[in-house]
Design a protein around this motif. Sequence first.
Motif, mmCIF file in Angstrom:
data_model
loop_
_atom_site.group_PDB
_atom_site.id
_atom_site.type_symbol
_atom_site.label_atom_id
_atom_site.label_comp_id
_atom_site.label_asym_id
_atom_site.label_seq_id
_atom_site.Cartn_x
_atom_site.Cartn_y
_atom_site.Cartn_z
ATOM 1 N N ASP A 300 0.953 -1.172 0.195
ATOM 2 C CA ASP A 300 0.051 0.043 -0.080
ATOM 3 C C ASP A 300 0.719 1.173 -0.005
ATOM 4 O OD1 ASP A 300 -2.140 -1.608 0.035
ATOM 5 O OD2 ASP A 300 -2.879 -1.074 2.111
ATOM 6 N N ALA A 301 2.106 1.112 0.318
ATOM 7 C CA ALA A 301 3.023 2.258 0.260
ATOM 8 C C ALA A 301 3.099 2.559 -1.265
ATOM 9 C CB ALA A 301 4.085 1.985 1.043
ATOM 10 N N ALA A 302 3.229 1.715 -2.053
ATOM 11 C CA ALA A 302 3.323 1.850 -3.466
ATOM 12 C C ALA A 302 2.238 2.279 -4.414
ATOM 13 C CB ALA A 302 3.896 0.646 -4.006
ATOM 14 N N LYS A 303 1.037 1.661 -3.973
ATOM 15 C CA LYS A 303 -0.251 2.118 -4.460
ATOM 16 C C LYS A 303 -1.580 1.577 -3.363
ATOM 17 C CE LYS A 303 -1.743 -2.443 -4.812
ATOM 18 N NZ LYS A 303 -1.002 -2.609 -3.353
ATOM 19 N N VAL A 304 -2.504 2.483 -3.679
ATOM 20 C CA VAL A 304 -3.795 2.292 -2.795
ATOM 21 C C VAL A 304 -4.860 2.077 -3.669
ATOM 22 C CG1 VAL A 304 -5.382 3.236 -1.181
ATOM 23 C CG2 VAL A 304 -2.961 3.776 -0.910
ATOM 24 N N THR A 305 -5.511 0.916 -3.368
ATOM 25 C CA THR A 305 -6.579 0.511 -4.407
ATOM 26 C C THR A 305 -7.670 -0.113 -3.834
ATOM 27 O OG1 THR A 305 -6.979 -1.224 -6.212
ATOM 28 C CG2 THR A 305 -5.590 -2.107 -4.264
ATOM 29 N N PRO A 306 -9.039 0.415 -4.340
ATOM 30 C CA PRO A 306 -10.167 -0.234 -3.831
ATOM 31 C C PRO A 306 -10.098 -1.929 -3.637
ATOM 32 C CG PRO A 306 -10.678 1.136 -5.512
ATOM 33 C CD PRO A 306 -9.097 1.100 -5.651
ATOM 34 N N PRO A 307 -10.588 -2.392 -2.738
ATOM 35 C CA PRO A 307 -10.615 -3.866 -2.196
ATOM 36 C C PRO A 307 -11.528 -4.662 -3.348
ATOM 37 C CG PRO A 307 -11.928 -2.811 -0.740
ATOM 38 C CD PRO A 307 -11.114 -1.836 -1.542
ATOM 39 N N THR A 308 -12.215 -4.009 -4.167
ATOM 40 C CA THR A 308 -13.131 -4.684 -5.277
ATOM 41 C C THR A 308 -12.086 -5.333 -6.011
ATOM 42 O OG1 THR A 308 -13.268 -2.271 -6.027
ATOM 43 C CG2 THR A 308 -15.339 -3.076 -4.798
ATOM 44 N N GLY A 309 -12.287 -6.529 -6.139
ATOM 45 C CA GLY A 309 -11.259 -7.329 -7.038
ATOM 46 C C GLY A 309 -10.276 -8.091 -6.430
ATOM 47 N N GLY A 310 -10.028 -7.915 -5.107
ATOM 48 C CA GLY A 310 -9.232 -8.604 -4.285
ATOM 49 C C GLY A 310 -7.606 -8.522 -4.534
ATOM 50 N N LEU A 311 -7.230 -7.530 -5.186
ATOM 51 C CA LEU A 311 -5.820 -7.503 -5.771
ATOM 52 C C LEU A 311 -4.796 -6.702 -4.900
ATOM 53 C CD1 LEU A 311 -6.731 -7.285 -9.307
ATOM 54 C CD2 LEU A 311 -5.944 -9.345 -8.447
ATOM 55 N N GLY A 312 -5.481 -6.168 -3.900
ATOM 56 C CA GLY A 312 -4.328 -5.301 -3.052
ATOM 57 C C GLY A 312 -3.444 -6.313 -2.228
ATOM 58 N N GLY A 313 -3.863 -7.308 -1.633
ATOM 59 C CA GLY A 313 -3.040 -8.017 -0.804
ATOM 60 C C GLY A 313 -2.135 -8.944 -1.819
ATOM 61 N N ASN A 314 -2.820 -9.348 -2.632
ATOM 62 C CA ASN A 314 -1.874 -10.154 -3.761
ATOM 63 C C ASN A 314 -0.972 -9.554 -4.491
ATOM 64 O OD1 ASN A 314 -3.565 -13.036 -4.374
ATOM 65 N ND2 ASN A 314 -5.085 -11.724 -3.945
ATOM 66 N N THR A 315 -1.307 -8.216 -4.706
ATOM 67 C CA THR A 315 -0.258 -7.326 -5.260
ATOM 68 C C THR A 315 1.039 -7.153 -4.174
ATOM 69 O OG1 THR A 315 -1.802 -6.167 -6.842
ATOM 70 C CG2 THR A 315 0.280 -5.242 -6.557
ATOM 71 N N ALA A 316 0.847 -6.851 -2.880
ATOM 72 C CA ALA A 316 1.706 -6.620 -2.047
ATOM 73 C C ALA A 316 2.625 -7.776 -1.844
ATOM 74 C CB ALA A 316 0.872 -6.457 -0.693
ATOM 75 N N ILE A 317 2.177 -9.077 -1.835
ATOM 76 C CA ILE A 317 2.821 -10.176 -1.696
ATOM 77 C C ILE A 317 3.975 -10.290 -2.867
ATOM 78 C CG2 ILE A 317 2.906 -12.913 -1.844
ATOM 79 C CD1 ILE A 317 0.332 -12.702 -0.238
ATOM 80 N N GLY A 318 3.497 -9.976 -4.263
ATOM 81 C CA GLY A 318 4.070 -9.948 -5.486
ATOM 82 C C GLY A 318 5.265 -8.802 -5.237
ATOM 83 N N ASP A 319 4.957 -7.843 -4.804
ATOM 84 C CA ASP A 319 6.005 -6.633 -4.629
ATOM 85 C C ASP A 319 7.076 -7.269 -3.839
ATOM 86 O OD1 ASP A 319 4.414 -4.936 -6.135
ATOM 87 O OD2 ASP A 319 3.646 -3.987 -4.399
ATOM 88 N N GLY A 320 6.529 -7.728 -2.582
ATOM 89 C CA GLY A 320 7.804 -8.486 -1.660
ATOM 90 C C GLY A 320 8.478 -9.516 -2.399
ATOM 91 N N PHE A 321 8.063 -10.415 -3.134
ATOM 92 C CA PHE A 321 8.832 -11.486 -3.999
ATOM 93 C C PHE A 321 9.755 -10.771 -4.565
ATOM 94 C CE2 PHE A 321 10.029 -14.398 -6.985
ATOM 95 C CZ PHE A 321 10.087 -15.491 -6.242
ATOM 96 N N ASP A 322 9.327 -9.567 -5.733
ATOM 97 C CA ASP A 322 10.004 -9.044 -6.397
ATOM 98 C C ASP A 322 11.258 -8.474 -5.914
ATOM 99 O OD1 ASP A 322 9.910 -8.539 -9.800
ATOM 100 O OD2 ASP A 322 10.672 -6.610 -8.876
ATOM 101 N N ILE A 323 10.924 -7.414 -4.906
ATOM 102 C CA ILE A 323 12.203 -6.685 -4.545
ATOM 103 C C ILE A 323 13.289 -7.759 -3.778
ATOM 104 C CG2 ILE A 323 11.158 -6.168 -2.388
ATOM 105 C CD1 ILE A 323 13.443 -4.228 -4.504
ATOM 106 N N ALA A 324 12.563 -8.805 -3.333
ATOM 107 C CA ALA A 324 13.580 -9.760 -2.338
ATOM 108 C C ALA A 324 14.669 -10.266 -3.367
ATOM 109 C CB ALA A 324 12.779 -10.686 -1.647
ATOM 110 N N TRP A 325 14.101 -10.993 -4.413
ATOM 111 C CA TRP A 325 15.077 -11.756 -5.208
ATOM 112 C C TRP A 325 16.164 -10.933 -6.061
ATOM 113 C CZ3 TRP A 325 16.202 -11.664 -10.384
ATOM 114 C CH2 TRP A 325 15.533 -11.140 -11.265
ATOM 115 N N LYS A 326 15.510 -9.652 -6.112
ATOM 116 C CA LYS A 326 16.478 -8.513 -6.808
ATOM 117 C C LYS A 326 17.530 -8.164 -5.955
ATOM 118 C CE LYS A 326 13.198 -7.457 -10.385
ATOM 119 N NZ LYS A 326 12.251 -6.854 -11.261
#
Length: 506
Positions: A300-326
């Motif tokens: 949510d520091a990168a983007k704030v999105t309505p929860p309609t669609g359920g993608l906020g938490g999923n995107t946060a996990i994807g962000d965490g994985f991406d920055i971690a391996w890099k």
Amino acid sequence: MTTDERVQVLVVGAGLGGLSATLFLAQRGVRVLGISKHGGTSTHPRATGQHHRTMELLRTGGVADEVLQGSEGVDGLVIKVAESLRGPVLHTIVHDGEDPASALSPERPGLSGQEHVEPVLLDRARALGADVRFRTELTSFEQDGTGVTARLLDRTTGRSSTVRADYLVAADGAHSPVRQALGIERTGRGRLSSHIGIVFDADLDDVLAHDRFTLFYLRNPAFTGVFVASNTPRRNAMAVEYDPTRESPADYPPSRCAELLRVATGLPDLEPEIVETTTWEMAHWVSTRLRDGRVFLVGDAAKVTPPTGGLGGNTAIGDGFDIAWKLAAVLRGEAGPGLLDSYDAERGPYARLVADGSLNNYVRRMAPHLAGPDIPDPVDPHQLTLGYRCRSRAVLIDDDDPAPMEDPFQPSGRPGFRAPHVPLGDRSPADFFGDWTLITLDPAWRDAPVRVPELADPTGELARRFGIGARGASLLRPDGVVAWRTAEPPDDPAGAVRDVLARLLG
């Protein structure tokens, strides 16, 4: 300034994004400290649901099965727009249908809530050696050419300390003090609505099926809101919109909340036990950049999105994985610092697609009065989660197609896209996510300086979907994205892969 301790990465925030980054960094041997000003992980049944792509990433972290346990016994999904749980249904979004994306991934989606997932991530991160501290607040930080110096406050003892880190990952929420301190601006529609969140316990057997995850967008004459059932027996949550210019949270005592719940459930005799009430804001914001020097924004520091669609938490996990391996690749000396430019280049456009698609969902499901030409077009959820194309110097794209996504039901195997799913006996390409991997059927590539699994392709499906034929190869990044491919082996296959890696990793 005296430094009290030294780590490689400081992660500020311990929600889904922060804990994911911490877990995946620790898994790769990075000395990581995660902090949160809160007393512990979330107790709220929100950010429910993990799509296939998220489950693939969680599988690489060794927590997929534990996450799925949070929705054990839940075999279906019900999402409707209605006046109440028993009232007229205006639109059915999902109702017990089969998952059309099941053919696109070996992982099945999860329906666990944030209150279950966060402790799973926390326990795994600590088991991997991460130091995670709650009631610990970042009060200030400074960065220079070699690292970040952060001052922390222990909110239990009142003691201040200083930490020196090579990099800082900001996962500190929608109002991110880190983002504000860096002066990173946001664009978007801004605040959409304010909500009173009501967590309550009640017996809803008359209106809810035990084996179905239930989500209702409520457009009732008395209020607009959202109802969601949790996987904890009797525990449910509802949010109702309110106007903070005319009301305050004090105007929602337990008696009024109980009456709203009776209307929402269609059970006039319901006697709910109000567990907690909170306030929160639904908004649409995307940060103009996700990096400032040695500091990176996730969740949510990168983007704030309505929860309609359920993608906020999923995107946060994807962000965490991406920055971690890099970050891990740079810290271990496997990549140059230029690799880190790919985080903003790839995750920034994705954040915009997620936020815009969720805004479109919000208008259609909850706020039709906002419909108009200024509302973004809908975004296909399957294309977004499984068909997004990464574009950066960490991918060697070999075509001029500008499309940001493709149909994952017709995958091309081109660089930038997630590796297509092809059943390989009891395995699939997703089993190799987590490390650099070369997908090939030709033994001429066996000496490449990455993992080269032995694969059989009796049906020819793997060669066709990856576009490599019988002699070519496809190089997968740790996130399962195709970084490079060729249909023919060069004179020196191993040397060619080394050269490609040098280009990709800077």
